[in-house]
Motif scaffolding. Structure first.
Motif, mmCIF file in Angstrom:
data_model
loop_
_atom_site.group_PDB
_atom_site.id
_atom_site.type_symbol
_atom_site.label_atom_id
_atom_site.label_comp_id
_atom_site.label_asym_id
_atom_site.label_seq_id
_atom_site.Cartn_x
_atom_site.Cartn_y
_atom_site.Cartn_z
ATOM 1 N N PHE A 113 0.325 -14.321 19.562
ATOM 2 C CA PHE A 113 0.324 -12.860 19.482
ATOM 3 C C PHE A 113 1.295 -12.355 18.418
ATOM 4 C CE2 PHE A 113 -2.202 -12.620 23.320
ATOM 5 C CZ PHE A 113 -2.960 -11.479 23.068
ATOM 6 N N VAL A 114 2.354 -13.105 18.147
ATOM 7 C CA VAL A 114 3.234 -12.735 17.032
ATOM 8 C C VAL A 114 2.459 -12.833 15.725
ATOM 9 C CG1 VAL A 114 5.252 -13.452 15.686
ATOM 10 C CG2 VAL A 114 5.399 -13.293 18.163
ATOM 11 N N GLY A 115 1.702 -13.916 15.549
ATOM 12 C CA GLY A 115 0.877 -14.049 14.348
ATOM 13 C C GLY A 115 -0.128 -12.923 14.221
ATOM 14 N N LEU A 116 -0.764 -12.570 15.327
ATOM 15 C CA LEU A 116 -1.749 -11.487 15.323
ATOM 16 C C LEU A 116 -1.089 -10.143 15.004
ATOM 17 C CD1 LEU A 116 -4.696 -10.636 15.876
ATOM 18 C CD2 LEU A 116 -4.022 -10.299 18.267
ATOM 19 N N THR A 117 0.061 -9.891 15.601
ATOM 20 C CA THR A 117 0.774 -8.629 15.349
ATOM 21 C C THR A 117 1.247 -8.554 13.911
ATOM 22 O OG1 THR A 117 1.484 -8.634 17.657
ATOM 23 C CG2 THR A 117 2.642 -7.145 16.175
ATOM 24 N N SER A 118 1.733 -9.667 13.375
ATOM 25 C CA SER A 118 2.157 -9.688 11.970
ATOM 26 C C SER A 118 0.982 -9.430 11.037
ATOM 27 C CB SER A 118 2.806 -11.030 11.635
ATOM 28 O OG SER A 118 4.008 -11.180 12.351
ATOM 29 N N LEU A 119 -0.172 -9.991 11.367
ATOM 30 C CA LEU A 119 -1.373 -9.717 10.584
ATOM 31 C C LEU A 119 -1.716 -8.235 10.603
ATOM 32 C CD1 LEU A 119 -4.025 -12.466 11.352
ATOM 33 C CD2 LEU A 119 -3.088 -11.840 9.141
ATOM 34 N N PHE A 120 -1.663 -7.633 11.785
ATOM 35 C CA PHE A 120 -1.984 -6.223 11.926
ATOM 36 C C PHE A 120 -1.018 -5.358 11.111
ATOM 37 C CE2 PHE A 120 -1.499 -2.135 14.140
ATOM 38 C CZ PHE A 120 -2.797 -1.666 14.022
ATOM 39 N N ILE A 121 0.263 -5.648 11.194
ATOM 40 C CA ILE A 121 1.246 -4.872 10.440
ATOM 41 C C ILE A 121 1.041 -5.059 8.938
ATOM 42 C CG2 ILE A 121 3.714 -4.656 9.920
ATOM 43 C CD1 ILE A 121 4.210 -5.266 12.909
ATOM 44 N N GLY A 122 0.791 -6.290 8.519
ATOM 45 C CA GLY A 122 0.520 -6.545 7.103
ATOM 46 C C GLY A 122 -0.706 -5.801 6.620
ATOM 47 N N PHE A 123 -1.735 -5.755 7.455
ATOM 48 C CA PHE A 123 -2.952 -5.016 7.117
ATOM 49 C C PHE A 123 -2.650 -3.524 6.972
ATOM 50 C CE2 PHE A 123 -6.907 -2.843 8.517
ATOM 51 C CZ PHE A 123 -7.718 -3.223 7.456
ATOM 52 N N MET A 124 -1.828 -2.988 7.853
ATOM 53 C CA MET A 124 -1.472 -1.569 7.776
ATOM 54 C C MET A 124 -0.674 -1.280 6.502
ATOM 55 S SD MET A 124 -3.063 -0.400 10.264
ATOM 56 C CE MET A 124 -2.570 1.294 10.238
ATOM 57 N N PHE A 125 0.272 -2.159 6.155
ATOM 58 C CA PHE A 125 1.013 -1.990 4.899
ATOM 59 C C PHE A 125 0.058 -2.016 3.708
ATOM 60 C CE2 PHE A 125 5.118 -3.514 6.907
ATOM 61 C CZ PHE A 125 5.757 -2.299 6.752
ATOM 62 N N HIS A 126 -0.911 -2.918 3.762
ATOM 63 C CA HIS A 126 -1.869 -3.034 2.666
ATOM 64 C C HIS A 126 -2.714 -1.764 2.535
ATOM 65 C CE1 HIS A 126 -4.362 -5.154 -0.229
ATOM 66 N NE2 HIS A 126 -5.426 -4.665 0.400
ATOM 67 N N LEU A 127 -3.081 -1.171 3.655
ATOM 68 C CA LEU A 127 -3.856 0.072 3.610
ATOM 69 C C LEU A 127 -3.030 1.239 3.087
ATOM 70 C CD1 LEU A 127 -5.963 0.058 6.904
ATOM 71 C CD2 LEU A 127 -6.756 -0.315 4.563
ATOM 72 N N LEU A 128 -1.748 1.297 3.477
ATOM 73 C CA LEU A 128 -0.899 2.414 3.074
ATOM 74 C C LEU A 128 -0.526 2.348 1.597
ATOM 75 C CD1 LEU A 128 1.401 2.692 6.207
ATOM 76 C CD2 LEU A 128 -0.477 4.201 5.536
ATOM 77 N N SER A 129 -0.226 1.149 1.115
ATOM 78 C CA SER A 129 0.117 1.008 -0.301
ATOM 79 C C SER A 129 -0.365 -0.353 -0.793
ATOM 80 C CB SER A 129 1.622 1.158 -0.520
ATOM 81 O OG SER A 129 2.311 0.117 0.114
ATOM 82 N N PRO A 130 -1.561 -0.384 -1.340
ATOM 83 C CA PRO A 130 -2.082 -1.646 -1.861
ATOM 84 C C PRO A 130 -1.183 -2.187 -2.962
ATOM 85 C CG PRO A 130 -3.781 0.056 -1.866
ATOM 86 C CD PRO A 130 -2.488 0.717 -1.513
ATOM 87 N N PRO A 131 -1.086 -3.508 -3.090
ATOM 88 C CA PRO A 131 -0.209 -4.078 -4.118
ATOM 89 C C PRO A 131 -0.694 -3.723 -5.528
ATOM 90 C CG PRO A 131 -1.538 -5.790 -3.094
ATOM 91 C CD PRO A 131 -1.781 -4.528 -2.321
ATOM 92 N N GLU A 132 0.266 -3.567 -6.441
ATOM 93 C CA GLU A 132 -0.086 -3.252 -7.823
ATOM 94 C C GLU A 132 -0.822 -4.418 -8.468
ATOM 95 O OE1 GLU A 132 3.267 -1.877 -10.077
ATOM 96 O OE2 GLU A 132 3.890 -0.529 -8.474
ATOM 97 N N VAL A 133 -0.390 -5.626 -8.139
ATOM 98 C CA VAL A 133 -1.043 -6.827 -8.648
ATOM 99 C C VAL A 133 -1.736 -7.484 -7.458
ATOM 100 C CG1 VAL A 133 -0.719 -9.046 -9.776
ATOM 101 C CG2 VAL A 133 0.748 -7.116 -10.374
ATOM 102 N N PRO A 134 -3.046 -7.369 -7.372
ATOM 103 C CA PRO A 134 -3.730 -7.954 -6.227
ATOM 104 C C PRO A 134 -3.658 -9.483 -6.257
ATOM 105 C CG PRO A 134 -5.310 -6.977 -7.764
ATOM 106 C CD PRO A 134 -3.947 -6.675 -8.277
ATOM 107 N N LEU A 135 -3.402 -10.049 -5.085
ATOM 108 C CA LEU A 135 -3.347 -11.497 -4.960
ATOM 109 C C LEU A 135 -4.758 -12.055 -4.960
ATOM 110 C CD1 LEU A 135 -0.608 -11.700 -2.206
ATOM 111 C CD2 LEU A 135 -0.351 -12.271 -4.611
ATOM 112 N N PRO A 136 -4.908 -13.327 -5.330
ATOM 113 C CA PRO A 136 -6.251 -13.915 -5.296
ATOM 114 C C PRO A 136 -6.830 -13.848 -3.884
ATOM 115 C CG PRO A 136 -4.698 -15.376 -6.399
ATOM 116 C CD PRO A 136 -3.897 -14.257 -5.820
ATOM 117 N N GLN A 137 -8.122 -13.658 -3.809
ATOM 118 C CA GLN A 137 -8.780 -13.506 -2.516
ATOM 119 C C GLN A 137 -8.644 -14.767 -1.664
ATOM 120 O OE1 GLN A 137 -12.874 -12.306 -2.832
ATOM 121 N NE2 GLN A 137 -12.758 -11.171 -0.920
#
Length: 166
Positions: A113-137
């Motif tokens: 659940f820590v992994g899942l929660t970290s994924l969710f938070i990372g996804f929210m950060f990505h939605l709020l401010s996408p990275p300037e240099v996108p990482l490879p898919q």
């Protein structure tokens, strides 16, 4: 004789009813939150140290006017991606370890659940401010696929190293 399914010495005593246990049963949200916090509190400074070390290794001068472009290029190198992936998964493993230690039960589940929660938070950060240099898919997908197992490994380590000692 101990060992009956009803955990009593009397075999005539009825067993308790079987109740389904769901994925959320027995989960301590505080433990998951503390583990996720440990994950992020370790990830941010280690990420900064990684950038500094690789910047010095590749002679990137921060006061130069081309420093931003050089740092952007650095974040796409295989060396940076490999180290960032390894550090990220180790931090998630640490978070899973902390959550399982705090919960003191269902260790692997708390770690996952820590992994899942970290994924969710990372996804929210990505939605709020996408990275300037996108990482490879492929890199992003590998990180998504490894996050929950990394947290679960941290929980498993707790069950083997801490709880087994008691």
């Amino acid at each position: 004789m101990q060992g009956h399914t009803n955990d009593s010495d009397d075999p005539s005593k009825p067993c308790p009813p079987v109740e389904p246990s769901g994925i959320f049963s027995g989960i301590d949200p505080r433990a998951v939150l503390i583990g996720t916090l440990a994950d992020y509190l370790a990830s941010v400074p280690l990420g900064l140290v990684l950038i500094l070390v690789l910047s010095f290794k590749h002679s990137i001068q921060f006061w130069d006017e081309n420093a931003n472009q050089a740092l952007d290029a650095l974040t796409l190198t295989p060396e940076f991606l490999a180290w960032a992936f390894l550090l990220g998964m180790l931090c998630t493993t640490l978070g899973g370890y902390v959550a399982a230690h705090k919960a003191d039960c269902r260790c692997v589940q708390h770690g996952a659940f820590v992994g899942l929660t970290s994924l969710f938070i990372g996804f929210m950060f990505h939605l709020l401010s996408p990275p300037e240099v996108p990482l490879p898919q492929w890199y992003t997908m590998t990180g998504v696929l490894a996050a929950i197992p990394s947290g679960a490994i941290g929980g498993w380590l707790t069950s083997r190293l801490v709880i087994a000692i008691r």
